[in-house]
Scaffold this active site. Structure first.
Site, PDB file in Angstrom:
ATOM      1  N   ALA A  29     -30.352   9.972  40.598  1.00 22.97           N
ATOM      2  CA  ALA A  29     -30.304   8.321  40.923  1.00 22.97           C
ATOM      3  C   ALA A  29     -31.026   7.913  39.492  1.00 22.97           C
ATOM      4  O   ALA A  29     -32.274   8.108  39.130  1.00 22.97           O
ATOM      5  CB  ALA A  29     -31.297   8.001  42.151  1.00 22.97           C
ATOM      6  N   GLU A  40     -31.001  11.564  25.514  1.00 17.40           N
ATOM      7  CA  GLU A  40     -31.561  10.384  25.099  1.00 17.40           C
ATOM      8  C   GLU A  40     -33.229  10.244  24.821  1.00 17.40           C
ATOM      9  O   GLU A  40     -33.768   9.666  23.988  1.00 17.40           O
ATOM     10  CB  GLU A  40     -31.543   9.011  26.036  1.00 17.40           C
ATOM     11  CG  GLU A  40     -30.135   8.391  25.985  1.00 17.40           C
ATOM     12  CD  GLU A  40     -29.919   7.705  24.700  1.00 17.40           C
ATOM     13  OE1 GLU A  40     -30.836   6.762  24.105  1.00 17.40           O
ATOM     14  OE2 GLU A  40     -28.720   7.997  24.132  1.00 17.40           O
ATOM     15  N   TYR A  43     -34.513   3.012  28.234  1.00 14.30           N
ATOM     16  CA  TYR A  43     -33.731   4.287  29.188  1.00 14.30           C
ATOM     17  C   TYR A  43     -34.553   5.665  28.837  1.00 14.30           C
ATOM     18  O   TYR A  43     -34.961   6.420  29.571  1.00 14.30           O
ATOM     19  CB  TYR A  43     -32.485   4.314  28.913  1.00 14.30           C
ATOM     20  CG  TYR A  43     -31.778   5.573  29.553  1.00 14.30           C
ATOM     21  CD1 TYR A  43     -31.529   5.489  30.797  1.00 14.30           C
ATOM     22  CD2 TYR A  43     -31.302   6.736  28.898  1.00 14.30           C
ATOM     23  CE1 TYR A  43     -30.855   6.476  31.551  1.00 14.30           C
ATOM     24  CE2 TYR A  43     -30.925   7.761  29.417  1.00 14.30           C
ATOM     25  CZ  TYR A  43     -30.464   7.747  30.911  1.00 14.30           C
ATOM     26  OH  TYR A  43     -29.986   8.755  31.355  1.00 14.30           O
ATOM     27  N   LYS A  48     -36.909   8.056  30.951  1.00 17.95           N
ATOM     28  CA  LYS A  48     -36.517   9.695  31.179  1.00 17.95           C
ATOM     29  C   LYS A  48     -37.553  10.532  30.816  1.00 17.95           C
ATOM     30  O   LYS A  48     -37.820  11.586  31.352  1.00 17.95           O
ATOM     31  CB  LYS A  48     -35.267   9.921  30.709  1.00 17.95           C
ATOM     32  CG  LYS A  48     -33.881   9.288  31.445  1.00 17.95           C
ATOM     33  CD  LYS A  48     -33.792  10.192  32.751  1.00 17.95           C
ATOM     34  CE  LYS A  48     -32.325   9.314  33.680  1.00 17.95           C
ATOM     35  NZ  LYS A  48     -32.137  10.163  34.614  1.00 17.95           N
ATOM     36  N   GLY A  77     -18.614  -1.604  19.914  1.00 20.01           N
ATOM     37  CA  GLY A  77     -19.858  -1.603  19.224  1.00 20.01           C
ATOM     38  C   GLY A  77     -19.833  -0.877  17.986  1.00 20.01           C
ATOM     39  O   GLY A  77     -18.518  -0.706  17.368  1.00 20.01           O
ATOM     40  N   ARG A 119     -21.764  11.615  19.033  1.00 20.12           N
ATOM     41  CA  ARG A 119     -22.306  12.101  20.398  1.00 20.12           C
ATOM     42  C   ARG A 119     -21.668  13.410  20.586  1.00 20.12           C
ATOM     43  O   ARG A 119     -20.643  13.777  20.185  1.00 20.12           O
ATOM     44  CB  ARG A 119     -21.827  11.242  21.501  1.00 20.12           C
ATOM     45  CG  ARG A 119     -22.780   9.897  21.674  1.00 20.12           C
ATOM     46  CD  ARG A 119     -24.192   9.991  22.037  1.00 20.12           C
ATOM     47  NE  ARG A 119     -24.957   8.714  22.061  1.00 20.12           N
ATOM     48  CZ  ARG A 119     -25.511   8.295  21.007  1.00 20.12           C
ATOM     49  NH1 ARG A 119     -25.303   8.394  19.676  1.00 20.12           N
ATOM     50  NH2 ARG A 119     -26.072   7.215  21.244  1.00 20.12           N
TER      51      ARG A 119
HETATM   52  O1  F7E Z   1     -22.528   5.058  24.359  1.00 19.23           O
HETATM   53  C1  F7E Z   1     -21.564   3.482  21.295  1.00 19.23           C
HETATM   54  C2  F7E Z   1     -23.010   3.258  21.725  1.00 19.23           C
HETATM   55  O2  F7E Z   1     -22.917   4.019  26.819  1.00 19.23           O
HETATM   56  C3  F7E Z   1     -22.286   5.961  23.375  1.00 19.23           C
HETATM   57  C4  F7E Z   1     -25.565   7.991  29.106  1.00 19.23           C
HETATM   58  O3  F7E Z   1     -24.863   8.705  30.451  1.00 19.23           O
HETATM   59  O4  F7E Z   1     -25.518   9.401  27.566  1.00 19.23           O
HETATM   60  C5  F7E Z   1     -25.355   8.365  28.010  1.00 19.23           C
HETATM   61  O5  F7E Z   1     -25.833   7.338  27.007  1.00 19.23           O
HETATM   62  C6  F7E Z   1     -22.275   5.564  21.985  1.00 19.23           C
HETATM   63  C7  F7E Z   1     -23.548   4.799  21.992  1.00 19.23           C
HETATM   64  O6  F7E Z   1     -23.593   6.712  26.375  1.00 19.23           O
HETATM   65  C8  F7E Z   1     -19.737   0.927  22.586  1.00 19.23           C
HETATM   66  O7  F7E Z   1     -23.559   2.388  21.055  1.00 19.23           O
HETATM   67  C9  F7E Z   1     -19.967   1.751  20.648  1.00 19.23           C
HETATM   68  O8  F7E Z   1     -24.018   5.180  20.412  1.00 19.23           O
HETATM   69  O9  F7E Z   1     -21.206   5.828  26.190  1.00 19.23           O
HETATM   70  P1  F7E Z   1     -22.703   5.343  26.008  1.00 19.23           P
HETATM   71  P2  F7E Z   1     -25.073   6.742  25.634  1.00 19.23           P
HETATM   72  O10 F7E Z   1     -25.776   5.508  25.164  1.00 19.23           O
HETATM   73  O11 F7E Z   1     -24.960   7.884  24.770  1.00 19.23           O
HETATM   74  C10 F7E Z   1     -26.800   9.858  27.825  1.00 19.23           C
HETATM   75  C11 F7E Z   1     -26.764  11.325  27.772  1.00 19.23           C
HETATM   76  C12 F7E Z   1     -27.451   9.359  29.022  1.00 19.23           C
HETATM   77  O12 F7E Z   1     -28.394  10.002  29.624  1.00 19.23           O
HETATM   78  C13 F7E Z   1     -27.067   7.993  29.406  1.00 19.23           C
HETATM   79  O13 F7E Z   1     -27.403   7.785  30.856  1.00 19.23           O
HETATM   80  O14 F7E Z   1     -21.105   4.554  21.984  1.00 19.23           O
HETATM   81  N1  F7E Z   1     -20.875   2.329  21.461  1.00 19.23           N
HETATM   82  N2  F7E Z   1     -19.163   0.801  21.495  1.00 19.23           N
HETATM   83  C14 F7E Z   1     -20.757   1.753  22.692  1.00 19.23           C
HETATM   84  N3  F7E Z   1     -21.050   2.143  23.830  1.00 19.23           N
HETATM   85  C15 F7E Z   1     -20.722   1.398  25.084  1.00 19.23           C
HETATM   86  N4  F7E Z   1     -21.359   1.635  26.373  1.00 19.23           N
HETATM   87  N5  F7E Z   1     -19.782   0.387  24.946  1.00 19.23           N
HETATM   88  C16 F7E Z   1     -19.289   0.067  23.661  1.00 19.23           C
HETATM   89  O15 F7E Z   1     -18.586  -0.803  23.732  1.00 19.23           O
END
Ligand code: F7E
Length: 360
Positions: free
Chosen positions: A97, A145, A166, A170, A228, A234
């Site tokens: 959760a 993260e 976030y 964590k 963005g 990643r």
């Molecule tokens: O973003 C970039 C954004 O939101 C990945 C969660 O499961 O993994 C996840 O976190 C990247 C980032 O995942 C958009 O700036 C560009 O650099 O898919 P994301 P996240 O932030 O890496 C970790 C391991 C967790 O634990 C988290 O709970 O993509 N990005 N353009 C974008 N991201 C989003 N969401 N939307 C965009 O339009």
């Protein structure tokens, strides 16, 4: 569209306890639903904690709704958790959760910490109150993260440097799990999971946002997909592999902390190109910075545009994990490649491609 949902309250749980049982918090999400299926296949009795929702949030659970026991519950309510543990007495608890969106955590930092950080303390304390702290095994969904912009590749030995509310929430939870393990001898493990995706991924995460948009383009969508930071990198794996790893952690004699990652890193732009190419689009990127767009080389249609509003106040440039410890101790390794993961997601969102020759 949905099956009838049978959701128990905490008071109607006078059921026969099975030989092996698991309680999953966050069961309606990608990881919860994936893990529930995996545990059912292994013969577990699966209880799923489901926070009150006025809309149906069980679409990821449709195929297993009859086989799991959903319980109204919330990691923000200690007495509720205590009563649920008292009645279910699970052998394994998976705490999935969370408020999981890194970008959103900047706009609701307190709520993020209440669920992600304090939530784990409430669960660990409820285990102690009920007296299952020595018998039940506990898994905490920790996250890459927590590393922030620490140098890659990141392993269990890498110093943490979170750069989002976030990530901070964590990290607090991570240390609480370690503290309870050491102080009370609890079998409590942290799975430090790098990004993991699949067809159940929430639509607000970048991979699913891309594959859903692709499906819409194939059905006639005209407006470009706003994204963005395209350069963020990643380490993307498949959720199925990662939930298998989470289960493996709880089967060990000793509790410990493990990184799960593929060790490969790709940019958001590379993910977009990989997904669109599966549908036969060759994207041509034009322009700079916030004026950059991607056009389909054949039709000239603008399919992606950069939107400044989607950039985060702080960004992690690159995540790339070193999962040597999990590989040697658990015998875990990812079985689904990046290409197969993208294909799995694209086909789920664009099933018409299944019949197209160009896809094969
Ligand atoms: O973003 C970039 C954004 O939101 C990945 C969660 O499961 O993994 C996840 O976190 C990247 C980032 O995942 C958009 O700036 C560009 O650099 O898919 P994301 P996240 O932030 O890496 C970790 C391991 C967790 O634990 C988290 O709970 O993509 N990005 N353009 C974008 N991201 C989003 N969401 N939307 C965009 O339009």
């Amino acid at each position: 569209m949905y099956s009838v949902i049978f959701c128990m309250t905490e008071f109607s749980l006078g059921m026969i306890l099975p030989s092996r049982s698991a309680l999953i918090t966050g069961i309606t999400g990608q990881d919860g639903s994936t893990l529930a299926s995996l545990l059912l296949d292994k013969g577990y009795k699966v209880f799923g904690l489901r926070p009150y929702a006025s809309v149906d949030d069980t679409k990821n659970l449709i195929s297993i709704l009859d086989d799991i026991i959903l319980i109204d519950g919330d990691v923000t309510d200690t007495s509720n958790l205590t009563r649920i543990l008292e009645r279910t007495k699970p052998d394994e608890i998976y705490n999935l959760a969370a408020m999981t969106h890194v970008g959103v955590s900047f706009s609701m930092p307190e709520a993020t910490c209440n669920i992600n950080a304090q939530g784990v303390v409430r669960l660990l304390e409820a285990m102690r109150t009920v007296g299952i702290d020595k018998s039940a095994r506990f898994y905490q969904a920790s996250s890459s993260e927590m590393f922030g912009n620490a140098p890659a590749p990141q392993s269990e030995e890498t110093p943490f440097a979170p750069c989002s509310p976030y990530g901070c929430s964590k990290l607090y939870a991570y240390w609480m799990v370690r503290t309870y393990r050491q102080a009370y001898g609890m079998h409590a493990s942290n799975g430090i999971l790098f990004n993991h995706e699949g067809p159940h991924r929430g639509a607000e995460f970048v991979t699913r946002k891309v594959t859903r948009a692709l499906g819409e383009f194939l059905s006639g969508r005209k407006e470009p997909l706003p994204l963005g930071n395209l350069e963020a990198r990643r380490d993307w794996g498949h959720a199925h592999d990662y939930m298998r790893g989470a289960w493996m952690m709880l089967q060990q004699e000793r509790a410990d902390d493990y990184v799960l990652a593929t060790g490969q890193t790709r940019s958001v732009r590379e993910f977009v190109n990989a997904a669109f190419s599966l549908a036969g689009f060759a994207l041509v990127w034009e322009g700079q910075g916030t004026h950059e767009v991607a056009r389909d080389a054949i039709s000239g249609q603008v399919m992606v545009r950069v939107d400044e509003a989607l950039f985060r106040p702080l960004e992690i440039d690159q995540l790339k994990g070193d999962s040597s410890k999990a590989r040697s101790i658990l015998g875990w390794e990812p079985e689904i490649s990046f290409e197969a993961m993208v294909e799995d997601m694209v086909l789920a969102d664009a099933p018409s491609l299944l019949n197209k020759k160009r896809y094969a």
